[in-house]
Design an enzyme around this catalytic site. Structure first.
Site, PDB file in Angstrom:
ATOM      1  N   ASP A 162     -51.239 -37.674 167.589  1.00 21.36           N
ATOM      2  CA  ASP A 162     -50.853 -38.413 166.377  1.00 21.36           C
ATOM      3  C   ASP A 162     -49.667 -37.755 165.685  1.00 21.36           C
ATOM      4  O   ASP A 162     -49.711 -36.559 165.377  1.00 21.36           O
ATOM      5  CB  ASP A 162     -52.042 -38.461 165.415  1.00 21.36           C
ATOM      6  CG  ASP A 162     -51.881 -39.525 164.343  1.00 21.36           C
ATOM      7  OD1 ASP A 162     -50.800 -39.570 163.719  1.00 21.36           O
ATOM      8  OD2 ASP A 162     -52.821 -40.289 164.117  1.00 21.36           O
ATOM      9  N   GLU A 268     -48.212 -45.826 176.136  1.00 19.50           N
ATOM     10  CA  GLU A 268     -46.778 -45.561 176.248  1.00 19.50           C
ATOM     11  C   GLU A 268     -46.002 -46.848 176.491  1.00 19.50           C
ATOM     12  O   GLU A 268     -44.892 -47.023 175.976  1.00 19.50           O
ATOM     13  CB  GLU A 268     -46.509 -44.571 177.378  1.00 19.50           C
ATOM     14  CG  GLU A 268     -45.039 -44.171 177.486  1.00 19.50           C
ATOM     15  CD  GLU A 268     -44.766 -43.177 178.592  1.00 19.50           C
ATOM     16  OE1 GLU A 268     -43.572 -42.844 178.796  1.00 19.50           O
ATOM     17  OE2 GLU A 268     -45.719 -42.724 179.249  1.00 19.50           O
TER      18      GLU A 268
END
Length: 288
Positions: A162, A268
């Protein structure tokens, strides 16, 4: 991901105990708490596979903590002696499962707090018929401090942790000097730390902290600098919401090429579709 977490194992009905500071974590933990309910295929996969593939350490306070006296014996856990790869924050298990499938000679340990993610990993373990994967639902700093022995891992991977965008939240980011001390303890001298992020500000912080740490050496010093740097592209072109800085050039570089065994995960793929660029870093753990 990081946030402070109150113990969810606090005894009820005792006000004095509720005020006991030992029942609260003193340090940040490596995640944001999310729902842990299992349903459907994930629940069935967990039922079939958890006993064989999931390590269940004794807990200290919360259900993702690790008791101070617990040590993992990799030979016992995996049933063999082999190089150990640890991935912190495995998400849905896409990367570690595919890496383990293509590399059966090494052992892979998934560290994740999100139970549905671990259950999804169990589906992949079952589908790929993997024998070299184990998983633990635990807070990463405690795994590094307590569960894993010193110099026990050959590589440690942290992909897309994060970024905690707001400046006041940067202290919650996982990659800090103190966290790298924990990583250095577990990595063998000569072992590799691999990281990736899709946010330039976090990438810069990672690079800065790693370059300053005495026990880590960049495997690609100066690489992908100047116009080849994704950092140059982000800043010069005003990506990620920045105002364009046409004269900005990343003179430092040091970015690694994309790690060949880091498959393109769904996470991703969404980042790339949103127009973000990815930054890879690779560092060697030096000798003491």
């Amino acid at each position: 991901m990081i946030m402070s977490e109150r113990s969810d194992a606090q005894p009820e009905g005792t006000d004095n105990m509720a005020k006991d500071p030992s029942l609260f974590r003193a340090d940040p933990v490596s995640f944001v708490r999310r729902g842990n309910r299992l349903q459907g295929r994930r629940a069935a996969a967990w039922e079939r596979n958890a006993e064989s593939y999931v390590i269940e350490p004794p807990r200290k306070i919360a259900d993702t903590s690790v008791a101070d006296d617990f040590r993992l014996d990799p030979e016992q856990a995996f049933g063999r002696v082999a190089p150990l790869i640890v991935e912190i924050g495995t998400g849905l298990g896409e990367c570690i499962a595919n890496a383990a499938k293509d590399d059966p000679e090494r052992n892979y340990l998934a560290v994740e707090v999100y139970l549905p993610g671990l259950a999804q990993l169990m589906l992949k373990v079952e589908s790929f018929e993997l024998e070299n994967v184990r998983a633990v639902q635990a807070n990463a700093p405690e795994v590094l401090d307590v569960m894993l022995e010193e110099s026990s891992a050959d590589e440690l991977w942290i992909f897309f942790s994060d970024p905690w965008h707001k400046p006041r939240h940067h202290k919650r980011r996982l990659i800090t000097s103190s966290f790298l001390d924990k990583v250095a303890r577990v990595l063998k001298p000569g072992g590799t730390l691999r990281l990736a992020t899709d946010w330039s500000n976090y990438a810069e912080q990672m690079r800065e902290v790693l370059e300053a740490h005495p026990l880590f050496e960049n495997q690609h010093p100066g690489a992908h600098s100047g116009t080849e740097s994704n950092l140059t592209k982000v800043r010069a072109n005003g990506m990620e919401g920045f105002d364009p800085e046409p004269d900005f050039v990343d003179e430092r570089g040091g970015w690694a090429p994309r790690f060949e065994r880091r498959i393109l995960t769904s996470f991703e793929g969404k980042a790339l579709k949103a127009g973000r660029l990815v930054f890879d870093l690779a560092y060697t753990r030096g000798a003491k």
